[in-house]
Design an enzyme around this catalytic site. Sequence first.
Site: not given
Length: 363
Positions: A251, A289, A291
Site C-alpha cells: 500500500s 495494494s 493506495d
Amino acid sequence: MTDHQPSPVPSHPHPHPGPRPRARDLGLVIGRLPTGPHNAITDVPGVRVGHTTLRRPPRVHSGVTAVLPGAVGPDRPLSAGVFTGNGYGKLIGTTQLAELGTLETPLVLTSTLSAFRAADAVVSWMLDRPEGRRAQSLNPVVGECNDGWLSDIRARPVREEHVRAALDGATGGPVAEGCVGAGTGMGALGFKAGIGTASRTPVAAGRPVTVGVLVQANFGGTLRVLGHAVTPDTLGLPGARPTEPVPETGSCMILVATDAPLDARQLTRLARRAVFALARTGAAYGHGSGDYAVAFGTARPGSGAVPDSALGPVFEAVLDAVEESVLNSLLTAQTTTGLHGRTLHALPADFLHRLPPGPRPPG
C-alpha cells in the site's frame, strides 16, 4: 528502540548510524518549483510530525507516525479531501472525510493490524486534550500499510502508549525518514522503503503558498528514476532476488498539507493528483495494494479562496513533492533483515552512477 521503550524517535537525526542521503543530496531534482526550508511537510506552518519506532530484530519492525496540523479538533475542524487509488486497505475515518470534507483529529499511520488500536488511542488522546473536552463524537483518521513481510504483524505490537508518544513528541523542522515510525517495516518497488517527505512553494492566484507531502511507501511495481527502470538485480545487490515472491499486501499512504485557502472539493482534487503521482515512480497499483491520499488545508475561513483556474501550480507541486517523497523514502532507508530471514535491500546512494547512459539530474 523496542516496544518496551515507547518514547518517540526525534525527527532528526536518523536512528541508524551513518545518515543516508536524500534525493537532492545526490543532485536529483524533481520539477522546477522551489522547496520549503526543510523540504518536508513541516514547511506548512503549524504542521508537526512525530514517530515512535518499534524495533526488536528480527521479529518486530513496526511503529507509528503522527501528523498534527496545529490545534485541530471537533470544534476547529480543517477542510480536507480524500481519494482512493486502489481500495485494498483500512483507512479509518474515510467516510466522514468524504461526506463532510472536514478533518477533526491528527492523522496517524501504522501497520495494518495495528490500525484499529491506533484509532482508539487517537480518540483517547483527543478526549484528554483541550480541543476535545466537549466532544461527544470524534472521527479519528488512521491509515496503514502492511509490514508483514519483515515484521510479525499478527503480534500487533503497537499499543496506546506508542501512539500517544508519537503524538506528544511531534515537532516541526526536519523530519526523520526511512526506517522510522510507521515506515520501519515497509518496502516499495523492490527495495527497503519507509517514510519520505518533501515540499514545494508554488504561487497560486498571485500569492506564495506551501504544499507539503509525507508518504508511507510500501507498494509494488518497478522503480523508475530519470526514465530508467531500477531493480535490485540491475544494481547487482547481493541476494537481491528473494527466495519467495513478496506478496501484494503493500500500500501507500500519502498525506498532503497546504496553507493555500482551498475548500474540501479542491483538496480532493489535490488528493487525486497525489495518487496519480505514484505512477511516475513505477507504481503497479496492484490488486492487493491500498493506495490512498488525504489532503488537508490549514487556512481558516475568511482567508480568500483560490479559484480553480489558479490551481495548476498547486497540482504541479503535489505531483513533484509526492515523487520526491517516494525517492526520499527509498534513499534514506536501511537494508533490513526481518522475520524468517527475509531481507529488503536499501537503494544504494550511488545508484545514479550505475544507470545506463541517458538523462541525468541537473547540477
